[in-house]
Motif scaffolding. Structure first.
Motif, short mmCIF file in Angstrom:
data_model
loop_
_atom_site.label_atom_id
_atom_site.label_comp_id
_atom_site.label_asym_id
_atom_site.label_seq_id
_atom_site.Cartn_x
_atom_site.Cartn_y
_atom_site.Cartn_z
N TYR A 1 -0.22 17.04 2.41
CA TYR A 1 -1.22 16.28 3.19
C TYR A 1 -2.36 15.78 2.31
O TYR A 1 -3.27 15.13 2.80
CB TYR A 1 -1.76 17.16 4.32
N ASN A 2 -2.28 16.08 1.03
CA ASN A 2 -3.34 15.64 0.10
C ASN A 2 -2.80 14.46 -0.72
O ASN A 2 -1.96 14.63 -1.60
CB ASN A 2 -3.72 16.82 -0.80
N TYR A 3 -3.26 13.26 -0.38
CA TYR A 3 -2.76 12.08 -1.09
C TYR A 3 -3.84 11.01 -1.21
O TYR A 3 -4.89 11.09 -0.55
CB TYR A 3 -1.51 11.51 -0.41
N THR A 4 -3.57 10.01 -2.06
CA THR A 4 -4.50 8.89 -2.26
C THR A 4 -3.79 7.60 -1.84
O THR A 4 -2.66 7.34 -2.27
CB THR A 4 -4.88 8.78 -3.75
N ASN A 5 -4.46 6.82 -0.97
CA ASN A 5 -3.92 5.49 -0.64
C ASN A 5 -4.29 4.52 -1.74
O ASN A 5 -5.45 4.47 -2.18
CB ASN A 5 -4.53 4.99 0.68
N THR B 1 0.86 -1.19 0.00
CA THR B 1 0.00 0.00 0.00
C THR B 1 0.89 1.23 0.00
O THR B 1 1.82 1.34 0.82
CB THR B 1 -0.92 0.01 1.24
N LYS C 1 1.20 5.70 -0.81
CA LYS C 1 0.47 6.98 -0.81
C LYS C 1 0.91 7.76 -2.04
O LYS C 1 2.10 8.04 -2.20
CB LYS C 1 0.84 7.79 0.44
N PRO D 1 0.94 11.24 -3.79
CA PRO D 1 0.65 12.65 -3.55
C PRO D 1 -0.17 13.24 -4.70
O PRO D 1 0.07 12.90 -5.87
CB PRO D 1 2.04 13.30 -3.49
N SER D 2 -1.13 14.08 -4.37
CA SER D 2 -1.90 14.74 -5.43
C SER D 2 -1.05 15.82 -6.07
O SER D 2 -0.33 16.55 -5.36
CB SER D 2 -3.17 15.37 -4.84
N ILE E 1 -10.34 5.47 6.69
CA ILE E 1 -9.36 5.79 5.63
C ILE E 1 -9.65 4.91 4.41
O ILE E 1 -9.69 3.68 4.52
CB ILE E 1 -7.91 5.56 6.12
N THR F 1 -8.86 3.18 0.85
CA THR F 1 -7.73 2.71 0.03
C THR F 1 -8.30 2.16 -1.27
O THR F 1 -9.24 1.36 -1.25
CB THR F 1 -6.94 1.61 0.76
N LYS G 1 -3.61 0.32 -3.02
CA LYS G 1 -3.00 -1.01 -2.79
C LYS G 1 -2.68 -1.63 -4.15
O LYS G 1 -3.56 -1.72 -5.02
CB LYS G 1 -3.98 -1.91 -2.04
#
Ligand SMILES: [Zn+2]
Length: 236
Positions: free
Chosen positions: A20-24, A5, A7, A9-10, A86, A88, A26
């Motif tokens: 602090y803006n990101y997408t998890n 998994t 992260k 970043p946007s 959260i 994912t 997998k």
């Protein structure tokens, strides 16, 4: 196949604007190094960001054996799960997509044979990757495709008719001034590309490209002539 998994970043215009803006997400890691072919779980090094509105991203991995870095592309598949609030998302591995434009060819060639343009793009990739053993034969395939599609579209030849002819015979049907020699030379170099022996060793891939360019420009001329003749006969 190992899962991981990460992260993403946007990004906006490929720059991170808010850490602090990101997408998890997998993902499953590749199970083989594309450079040395060793089975393994490669080491995750870093990822691209995720551009606003995009659904594809890539990661850089390091091989455990040859230690070279390589790239893997992914695409979100729509599935996701949430744990402790959260979210994912899941993404699948996809093959690298080369971006091309048709600038090397005019519209006449692209509209006559998109398959020819596609084969030519693959040849350009093969050349960039030093796959030079594939080029002579590949150019022959590209030319065969263009001549085939031209004869079907502009001379209304049937596939059955064309199948009964050799490549030099099909090129002769174009009735271009170079008929007598260009068809033979292209067939010779193309055959050398397919055989372990070389009948015409002095003819290299550079010659094959020159011959291909000559024939392509002749076919461009023929298509243009055809268009203007058609306009003329409809409007005289
Ligand atoms: Zn490796």
């Amino acid at each position: 196949m190992s899962e991981l998994t990460i992260k993403l970043p946007s990004t906006v215009n490929h720059s991170v604007t808010d850490i602090y803006n990101y997408t998890n997400v997998k993902i499953s890691l590749p199970d083989r190094c594309p450079l040395c072919d060793e089975m393994q779980t490669p080491i995750f090094i870093t990822s691209s960001g995720l551009e606003d509105g995009d659904y594809k991203f890539s990661i850089i991995l390091e091989c455990n054996k040859c230690r070279q870095h390589f790239l893997q592309h992914y695409k979100f598949n729509g599935a996701s799960f949430s744990r402790m609030g959260i979210k994912t998302r899941y993404a699948d591995q996809i093959n690298f997509e080369y971006q091309f434009n048709n600038s090397g060819f005019n519209d006449e060639i692209a509209s006559c044979s998109q398959k020819f343009v596609n084969i030519k793009h693959q040849l350009d990739i093969a050349e960039k990757m030093n796959l030079d053993e594939l080029l002579k034969f590949g150019y022959r395939k590209a030319i065969e495709q263009l001549v085939w599609d031209y004869l079907k579209t502009y001379q209304e030849k049937s596939e059955k008719n064309l199948q009964s002819k050799s490549l030099p015979e099909r090129i002769k049907l174009l009735n271009i001034p170079e008929n007598n020699w260009i068809s033979d030379l292209i067939a010779w170099v193309g055959n050398d590309g397919a055989h372990p022996y070389q009948r015409n060793q002095e003819l290299t891939i550079i010659d094959m490209k020159n011959l291909s360019n000559l024939l392509v420009s002749q076919i461009q001329n023929l298509i243009q002539q055809h268009k203007y003749m058609e306009y003329h006969s409809k409007n005289k």
